[in-house]
Design an enzyme around this catalytic site. Structure first.
Site, PDB file in Angstrom:
ATOM      1  N   HIS A   1       0.851  -1.199   0.000  1.00 56.12           N
ATOM      2  CA  HIS A   1       0.000   0.000   0.000  1.00 56.12           C
ATOM      3  C   HIS A   1       0.877   1.235   0.000  1.00 56.12           C
ATOM      4  O   HIS A   1       2.106   1.127   0.112  1.00 56.12           O
ATOM      5  CB  HIS A   1      -0.896   0.022   1.252  1.00 56.12           C
ATOM      6  CG  HIS A   1      -0.131   0.180   2.529  1.00 56.12           C
ATOM      7  ND1 HIS A   1       0.322  -0.887   3.272  1.00 56.12           N
ATOM      8  CD2 HIS A   1       0.297   1.280   3.201  1.00 56.12           C
ATOM      9  CE1 HIS A   1       0.971  -0.452   4.332  1.00 56.12           C
ATOM     10  NE2 HIS A   1       0.975   0.868   4.324  1.00 56.12           N
TER      11      HIS A   1
ATOM     12  N   HIS B   1      -6.088  -1.850   4.568  1.00 56.27           N
ATOM     13  CA  HIS B   1      -5.964  -0.679   3.693  1.00 56.27           C
ATOM     14  C   HIS B   1      -5.160  -1.035   2.449  1.00 56.27           C
ATOM     15  O   HIS B   1      -4.260  -1.872   2.474  1.00 56.27           O
ATOM     16  CB  HIS B   1      -5.389   0.544   4.412  1.00 56.27           C
ATOM     17  CG  HIS B   1      -3.985   0.384   4.935  1.00 56.27           C
ATOM     18  ND1 HIS B   1      -3.349  -0.810   5.108  1.00 56.27           N
ATOM     19  CD2 HIS B   1      -3.097   1.324   5.328  1.00 56.27           C
ATOM     20  CE1 HIS B   1      -2.140  -0.604   5.578  1.00 56.27           C
ATOM     21  NE2 HIS B   1      -1.964   0.676   5.722  1.00 56.27           N
TER      22      HIS B   1
ATOM     23  N   HIS C   1       4.937   7.401   2.323  1.00 58.19           N
ATOM     24  CA  HIS C   1       5.678   6.144   2.233  1.00 58.19           C
ATOM     25  C   HIS C   1       4.946   5.153   1.338  1.00 58.19           C
ATOM     26  O   HIS C   1       3.754   5.307   1.088  1.00 58.19           O
ATOM     27  CB  HIS C   1       5.875   5.508   3.614  1.00 58.19           C
ATOM     28  CG  HIS C   1       4.603   4.969   4.230  1.00 58.19           C
ATOM     29  ND1 HIS C   1       3.802   5.720   5.054  1.00 58.19           N
ATOM     30  CD2 HIS C   1       3.986   3.752   4.137  1.00 58.19           C
ATOM     31  CE1 HIS C   1       2.761   4.993   5.445  1.00 58.19           C
ATOM     32  NE2 HIS C   1       2.846   3.788   4.899  1.00 58.19           N
TER      33      HIS C   1
ATOM     34  N   HIS D   1       0.659  -0.517  14.803  1.00 55.64           N
ATOM     35  CA  HIS D   1      -0.311   0.546  14.553  1.00 55.64           C
ATOM     36  C   HIS D   1      -1.597   0.285  15.331  1.00 55.64           C
ATOM     37  O   HIS D   1      -2.038  -0.872  15.430  1.00 55.64           O
ATOM     38  CB  HIS D   1      -0.719   0.568  13.081  1.00 55.64           C
ATOM     39  CG  HIS D   1       0.364   0.964  12.136  1.00 55.64           C
ATOM     40  ND1 HIS D   1       0.993   2.169  12.168  1.00 55.64           N
ATOM     41  CD2 HIS D   1       0.906   0.307  11.084  1.00 55.64           C
ATOM     42  CE1 HIS D   1       1.872   2.240  11.192  1.00 55.64           C
ATOM     43  NE2 HIS D   1       1.845   1.119  10.520  1.00 55.64           N
TER      44      HIS D   1
ATOM     45  N   TYR E   1       9.095   1.780   9.930  1.00 57.49           N
ATOM     46  CA  TYR E   1       9.292   2.820   8.920  1.00 57.49           C
ATOM     47  C   TYR E   1      10.768   3.116   8.830  1.00 57.49           C
ATOM     48  O   TYR E   1      11.447   3.227   9.855  1.00 57.49           O
ATOM     49  CB  TYR E   1       8.546   4.102   9.290  1.00 57.49           C
ATOM     50  CG  TYR E   1       7.065   3.978   9.137  1.00 57.49           C
ATOM     51  CD1 TYR E   1       6.475   4.128   7.885  1.00 57.49           C
ATOM     52  CD2 TYR E   1       6.253   3.705  10.224  1.00 57.49           C
ATOM     53  CE1 TYR E   1       5.102   4.012   7.731  1.00 57.49           C
ATOM     54  CE2 TYR E   1       4.884   3.585  10.084  1.00 57.49           C
ATOM     55  CZ  TYR E   1       4.308   3.738   8.840  1.00 57.49           C
ATOM     56  OH  TYR E   1       2.967   3.615   8.687  1.00 57.49           O
TER      57      TYR E   1
ATOM     58  N   GLU F   1       8.097   1.296   4.288  1.00 53.63           N
ATOM     59  CA  GLU F   1       7.585   0.592   5.458  1.00 53.63           C
ATOM     60  C   GLU F   1       7.585  -0.894   5.145  1.00 53.63           C
ATOM     61  O   GLU F   1       7.331  -1.289   4.006  1.00 53.63           O
ATOM     62  CB  GLU F   1       6.132   1.036   5.744  1.00 53.63           C
ATOM     63  CG  GLU F   1       5.487   0.331   6.934  1.00 53.63           C
ATOM     64  CD  GLU F   1       3.986   0.638   7.067  1.00 53.63           C
ATOM     65  OE1 GLU F   1       3.380   1.137   6.095  1.00 53.63           O
ATOM     66  OE2 GLU F   1       3.424   0.338   8.131  1.00 53.63           O
TER      67      GLU F   1
HETATM   68 FE   LIG Z   1       1.698   2.199   5.771  1.00 55.29          FE
END
Ligand SMILES: [Fe+2]
Length: 303
Positions: free
Chosen positions: A148, A196, A210, A242, A251, A261
């Site tokens: 992503h 996501h 990122h 997260h 990251y 990431e």
């Molecule tokens: Fe991310």
């Protein structure tokens, strides 16, 4: 029908040779080919021609490609995008190496999005007949696939409207100022069963925060951290978890400064998944659940 996944990112790198070493030896991607000053890479479990393109000339995103299921989707999305008010155009077959015709959209956030239905599929080294679970030849972190990306937008809401109304994405999570406000400070969108497939956070148009690669486990995230340290790369944050997506993460910065990431886990979404809301006072836990605060560089550094 519709958008399947992030197919490729095309980014700028200030030093192509440093970047090439990084992508092949540290991230451990396969270099597919190089042509006209561009280098093409893919992860070991990706079937399509490539998923990362780099070229010279600064830092940041040139464009991103999302793959749709069929050419019919392109025609349908083209009409809907024009109705939405976007500038759209066609990219002829072959203009993007190894890919078929594409639909180019200039997003409300000024990013260039290309949608395409067809790509050459050279396959993977493990193949699709009685495959081994991973290839015997691996270098560096060796993620299985691109996952992503996170971009910044002055007007998150309009960009989200395009992704949800025209492209059929759904919002898994959002950050708003408080529980009485609908104003989007950040939005996390999915087109698959993942938590996501793209995210937008409020910030300047056209910028890259990122792009992320998928790892299978928390242990792989830890080992990725070891590999990054061994190669003297700068860590931005992590390993950690997260609150948003519940995924595990590190990251870090490539040698020229684009942020990457490695991401693992996260919950599974379905079309009836209710949007999770985070209020701005809880943004620390939302982004880095364990540290409970977001470091300044993560908030401000973009390419
Ligand atoms: Fe991310």
């Amino acid at each position: 029908m519709g958008v399947m996944r992030l197919g490729f990112v095309h980014v700028r790198e200030t030093d192509l040779e440093k970047a090439r070493q990084y992508y092949t030896q540290v991230l451990g991607l396969q270099e597919v080919t190089r042509q006209d000053g561009r280098h093409y890479f893919k992860c070991w479990d990706e079937y399509d021609h490539h998923s990362v393109v780099i070229e010279n000339g600064g830092l940041g995103l040139v464009k991103m490609g999302y793959k749709v299921e069929s050419p019919d989707d392109l025609a349908r999305i083209e009409r809907a995008a024009q109705t939405f008010g976007l500038t759209v155009g066609r990219v002829s077959k072959g203009e993007n190496l190894g890919q078929g015709e594409a639909l180019r959209c200039i997003l409300p956030s000024d990013h260039v999005l290309e949608l395409y239905a067809e790509a050459e599929q050279p396959g993977t080294s493990v193949g699709v007949l009685n495959p081994d679970p991973w290839p015997s030849q691996q270098a560096g972190i060796s993620p299985s696939r691109l996952d992503h990306l996170l971009l910044t937008a002055e007007d998150v809401q309009t960009t989200v409207d395009f992704f949800t109304q025209v492209l059929g994405f759904r919002m898994s999570e959002r950050i708003v100022p408080d529980q009485h406000s609908q104003e989007l400070l950040a939005a996390f969108l999915f087109c698959s069963n993942k938590a996501h497939d793209i995210a937008f956070v409020r910030g300047p148009n056209g910028k890259l925060h990122h792009y992320a690669f998928w790892l299978d486990s928390w242990n792989d995230i830890l080992r990725a951290g070891d590999t990054l340290s061994r190669n003297n790369l700068t860590i931005d944050m992590g390993p950690t978890r997260h609150g948003i997506t519940r995924g595990t993460t590190i990251y870090f910065f490539g040698p020229n400064g684009n942020r990457n990431e490695v991401f693992s886990g996260g919950y599974t979404t379905y079309p009836d998944f209710p949007c999770i809301t985070w209020t701005a006072d809880q943004i620390g836990r939302a982004v880095f659940y364990i540290q409970q605060e977001v470091n300044e560089r993560f908030n401000t550094y973009l390419t």
